[in-house]
Scaffold this motif. Structure first.
Motif, mmCIF file in Angstrom:
data_model
loop_
_atom_site.group_PDB
_atom_site.id
_atom_site.type_symbol
_atom_site.label_atom_id
_atom_site.label_comp_id
_atom_site.label_asym_id
_atom_site.label_seq_id
_atom_site.Cartn_x
_atom_site.Cartn_y
_atom_site.Cartn_z
ATOM 1 N N TYR A 179 7.564 7.655 2.872
ATOM 2 C CA TYR A 179 6.991 8.076 1.698
ATOM 3 C C TYR A 179 6.357 9.606 2.193
ATOM 4 C CZ TYR A 179 3.385 6.555 4.910
ATOM 5 O OH TYR A 179 2.524 6.267 6.011
ATOM 6 N N LEU A 183 0.765 -1.086 -0.025
ATOM 7 C CA LEU A 183 0.117 -0.098 0.030
ATOM 8 C C LEU A 183 0.829 1.186 -0.038
ATOM 9 C CD1 LEU A 183 -2.913 -0.070 -0.281
ATOM 10 C CD2 LEU A 183 -2.959 0.442 2.331
ATOM 11 N N ASN A 186 3.621 12.040 3.428
ATOM 12 C CA ASN A 186 2.342 12.148 4.193
ATOM 13 C C ASN A 186 1.582 13.343 3.580
ATOM 14 O OD1 ASN A 186 3.216 13.925 5.765
ATOM 15 N ND2 ASN A 186 3.310 12.548 7.575
ATOM 16 N N SER A 187 0.555 13.785 4.274
ATOM 17 C CA SER A 187 -0.318 14.791 3.672
ATOM 18 C C SER A 187 0.583 16.052 4.228
ATOM 19 C CB SER A 187 -1.742 14.782 4.126
ATOM 20 O OG SER A 187 -1.935 14.936 5.605
ATOM 21 N N LEU A 188 1.190 16.179 5.449
ATOM 22 C CA LEU A 188 1.933 17.242 5.571
ATOM 23 C C LEU A 188 3.095 17.580 5.015
ATOM 24 C CD1 LEU A 188 1.518 16.467 9.640
ATOM 25 C CD2 LEU A 188 0.173 18.042 8.333
ATOM 26 N N PRO A 203 4.548 5.895 9.805
ATOM 27 C CA PRO A 203 4.191 4.544 9.892
ATOM 28 C C PRO A 203 3.398 3.918 8.750
ATOM 29 C CG PRO A 203 3.616 5.893 11.530
ATOM 30 C CD PRO A 203 3.905 6.762 10.633
ATOM 31 N N ARG A 215 2.535 5.013 -2.942
ATOM 32 C CA ARG A 215 2.460 6.444 -2.683
ATOM 33 C C ARG A 215 3.787 7.084 -3.131
ATOM 34 N NH1 ARG A 215 0.062 5.503 3.517
ATOM 35 N NH2 ARG A 215 -1.998 4.849 2.495
ATOM 36 N N PRO A 216 3.583 8.644 -3.290
ATOM 37 C CA PRO A 216 4.772 9.474 -3.898
ATOM 38 C C PRO A 216 5.591 9.244 -2.706
ATOM 39 C CG PRO A 216 2.523 10.891 -3.441
ATOM 40 C CD PRO A 216 2.195 9.295 -3.256
ATOM 41 N N GLU A 228 3.718 16.277 1.408
ATOM 42 C CA GLU A 228 3.657 16.139 -0.172
ATOM 43 C C GLU A 228 3.609 17.521 -0.847
ATOM 44 O OE1 GLU A 228 -0.497 14.263 -0.563
ATOM 45 O OE2 GLU A 228 -1.357 16.167 0.386
#
Lengths: 535, 535
Positions: B336, B206, B338-340, B359, B210-211, B342
């Motif tokens: 990878y 998974l 995360n939203s903070l 994580p 992700r980027p 990217e």
């Protein structure tokens, strides 16, 4: 200090924690009414959890029914209810009132969460509702809802409590329960454990990243599968696990949905074919060509007619199909590219993407002879049977129907289909919709597909009618676009039969032109109603 | 006909079936020696399964040790052995012979699969091997291997049998067992169930999508983590689940590896920092600039020095880090976006990608005070503790060490670290490598990171030495590039201290210049050997 190995449970609270840990500032949007970040949503869910436990004393195994559109309140319930150890009953609000009441009683709901507009329905049934049932209600503006019944305010449960953590959850606990739409016969209950919801979300996530969808953390989902319908195909959990922005449309208003898609930059949706049809043929659709160009959709619930798929493709929409049942959580196949298709030409790729698709990870599909139960060869039509980690264990309190569902250790879908040489599943008919003519099956879905290719056909459904000579013969119901004559259609189908796309004897005996298709409560074409019309 | 709900098990055979169903023609390549498709590989695995059961009568729970490099034979064992219900013991062939023997005895191996070149080692130990132990051997050319011991030919087990299906597997059966490298003290055994291997593979898959990795079914993996080392970080299962082409390098020959990468169009690898260093500084490296430009790597096992990361980035390599232990299957974090992070600028993104990472789904990480056991706040250093669905239940037959490992229901990593304000884990030290100076920790890994930035530093390791006044003081071991003087380094570090990158009192008291770093059996820098050198 004690030492103890921690036996990790696959429970839905861990999906929430995964989302909020990694994507704390990702957004959840409910119409133009409310916005959350994953953090603030998680906080709110955990406040509701406190409220359910402290204020209304919910206990493990209790059923809580929800009557709502696709709202932020419903999304709270998707998490808080299973996190409390209770069971989320997603009530089908499209049922007639007496059937709604029946499912609420059958589920033994002790609590109902009811949006204000559905409250009159509950009030009218007050005499039939079990003594002691608690009604939690809300409206969009967070105002208190007046009622002839004693009601608890949803938002007060949330706002008057501190967040709390779930306790003593086990992955094999029942998490959700709902009733299949039952266009024929009585609704049947199916239920799913935490573990199944988690593994289903993982399976759906994994294939979402494959071509041609290539979904990533940068996508924005607006799912057009009602939240009362098979977990909205699992997306209320999938989006959180994958950290994507999630837009909730409330009651489906197609003009508003197009606006929301534009404003929130929606890139992915899932829906039944009818809704795709309604959106791209909406009067405002031509204003949203840029939205369609960046839009990827997964179609399920019914087969996607080839004509509709081509129209969508012309608008720049990436269209895939998926397949599953209420009994299967639901997704078991999606028409992503497998290794036999990924390098094929566009036309062959298109052909496979409008099939039911290839199995999700860990899903096993076989085709059994419906009579003998023996496995069929590749390419042969028979009943589709499944094994996967996320299938319902039984029909709720119905051992007899469960017996038939799980015959020989495989879940029997009741669908007729075959697997093609590339490994893609084709559904040719519901077993109960199958048309048997002269001892052979006429695959009504394939036939519909071909009829849908005619430029003047908007929608089509083929059903079987009794015939003295052949047993059954096909009749086609058509919603025409403009002036369409039966002879035009006949010669169009004769041409396709000459080209080998269909067999000549499949061509329907009658074509019946109608203004609108009758739909079931989940927006699928209601073939039972069509058959009744002929009788 | 019987009706029975099928309780689906998360077992490794289902990974194989998933791969072969969806990606039947995807390739597996072993050096320039053999090629398989997923189909032909699956067929071969199932033939070996027959052989193990019929010819050598393997039973559920039996241990089978494997002594091999990263070969197609080993990959067979990764599937066939657990699929037989037996346990795959991945023997650490980098151990000294007496330690290898010790782990084989400790694991109670009843069978050994031994590559021809390791056979002399087993023959020499013939007197110590349990009576009745069966030796299966092979060579790359499929010729029979001569031995002073009675041996069974691996390829004959495969080729003389028809494929068979696994039977009666349960997801909670032990599937793998191995011993941690034990640079200090005795090797400790850890073991994993089928379920843990499957869930680990799902979690790793998974985040791979992700980027900035954006791994898809079109990637080709060449993994440079030995197959005897923590399941090669899970990739022998991950690749099959994700349907990617897989290249096995055999014994690591860096010239050959570069050639393989070029010929097979490798796009993704995982490895310890030392191997990345060896590959990009290989004499032939300049011939492979196009290979590096399309190459994504995940670095783990030890912290990635910032200097090495920047050198890799200059070559166009996309570099991420991961973190985990033998006890954790191993992966628990990957860096990878995360939203903070990217949408952050490149420099801030780079900063986070060289941390231990964020994580994986379903992984919970906390930082505990190593003395009091209380949870630390965000940003504070303490012991890293974990919960996830794929952690070892115990140290094999060692209740005492298990007690410490699972204190308070959290797996104690023995690593010191903190979580930064973006949610990324930073490992500052192994607890046992920590340097405590004047009552405060000097984070040796951060210090190494900064020293690695000096252009004339090839490799660096900082260890603590006893000091009468301060308790401990840091000493740096340096492998220089060209002519490097201690004063240059001191003034470089003083500058960085003035800029606030490190504290002045962290600067090592001594710099010791050496030609090569001592390595452990898994190619990590051997700090115990360095400390011994000072004594």
């Amino acid at each position: 200090m004690s030492s103890k190995y921690f036996e990790y449970q696959l429970t839905v609270d861990n999906i929430l924690e995964t989302g909020v840990t990694t994507f704390p500032n990702r957004e959840i949007v409910y119409r133009d009414i409310r916005r959350y970040t994953f953090s603030s949503f998680s906080d709110s869910v955990k406040r509701l959890l406190s409220g359910l436990k402290k204020n209304i004393n919910i206990k493990q195994g209790d059923r809580i029914g929800v009557m709502d559109w696709d709202t932020d309140v419903y999304l709270h319930a998707y998490y808080s209810v299973p996190m409390s150890g209770a069971v989320l009953h997603t009530v089908n609000i499209r049922y007639p009132p007496e059937l709604i009441l029946k499912t609420v009683l059958q589920a033994e709901d002790k609590y109902l969460i009811v949006r204000d507009e559905f409250l009159p329905l509950v009030e009218k049934a007050a005499n039939f509702i079990p003594v002691g049932m608690k009604i939690i209600t809300y409206n969009d503006n967070k105002e208190k809802v007046k009622s002839s019944l004693p009601v608890i305010d949803f938002w007060e449960l949330v706002d008057s409590n501190e967040p709390s953590e779930p306790e003593n959850l086990n992955e094999n606990m029942m998490a959700t329960l709902f009733f299949t739409s039952g266009t024929t016969g009585e609704p049947k209950g199916v239920w799913f454990t935490h573990r199944k919801l988690v593994l289903h979300a993982l399976g759906v996530s994994l294939v979402g990243g494959r071509p041609p969808l290539n979904l990533s953390t940068k996508d924005t989902y607006l799912i057009l599968v009602p939240m009362f319908h098979v977990h909205s195909w699992g997306y209320p959990y999938v989006f959180m696990l994958n950290g994507v922005k999630y837009v909730l449309p409330g009651r489906y208003d197609y003009g508003l949905i197009l606006k929301l898609m534009d404003r929130e930059k929606v890139t992915f949706s899932a829906m039944v074919p009818t809704i795709l049809y309604l959106l791209i043929s909406h009067p405002d659709a031509n204003k949203y060509s840029n939205v369609f160009k960046n839009w990827k959709v997964t179609i399920g619930g019914s087969a996607l007619p080839e004509g509709l798929a081509r129209k969508a493709q012309e608008l720049g929409i990436t269209v895939l199909c998926g397949y599953g049942l209420s009994e299967t959580c639901p997704v078991i196949t999606v028409s992503y590219y497998n290794s036999l298709v990924e390098n094929d030409n566009d036309e062959n790729k298109f052909y496979e993407t409008i099939t039911a698709g290839a199995p999700l990870p860990f899903v096993k599909i076989k085709i059994f002879d419906p009579i003998t139960g023996k496995e069929k060869n590749r390419g042969e039509i028979g009943e589709v049977v499944v094994r996967s980690p996320w299938l319902t264990q039984e029909y709720y309190k119905d051992p007899e129907k469960t017996e038939a569902l799980w015959k020989d250790g495989w879940l029997h879908t009741g669908d007729l289909g075959f697997i093609d040489d590339k490994g893609y599943l084709h559904i040719v008919d519901r077993e109960k919709d199958a048309i048997k003519s002269g001892g052979e099956f006429i695959p009504s879905l394939l036939l519909e597909d071909v009829i849908s290719l005619h430029p003047k056909v908007s929608q089509v459904a083929v059903v079987g009618v009794k015939d003295e000579k052949w047993g059954e013969r096909p009749v086609a119901f058509i919603v025409p676009k403009g002036d369409l004559k039966e002879e035009e259609l006949r010669s169009f189908l004769n041409d396709l039969a000459n080209k080998g796309r269909i067999q000549k004897w499949w061509i329907p005996d009658r074509f019946i032109f109608i203004n609108t298709m009758p739909l079931t409560s989940t927006n699928k074409i209601d073939k039972k109603a069509l058959r009744d019309q002929i009788k």
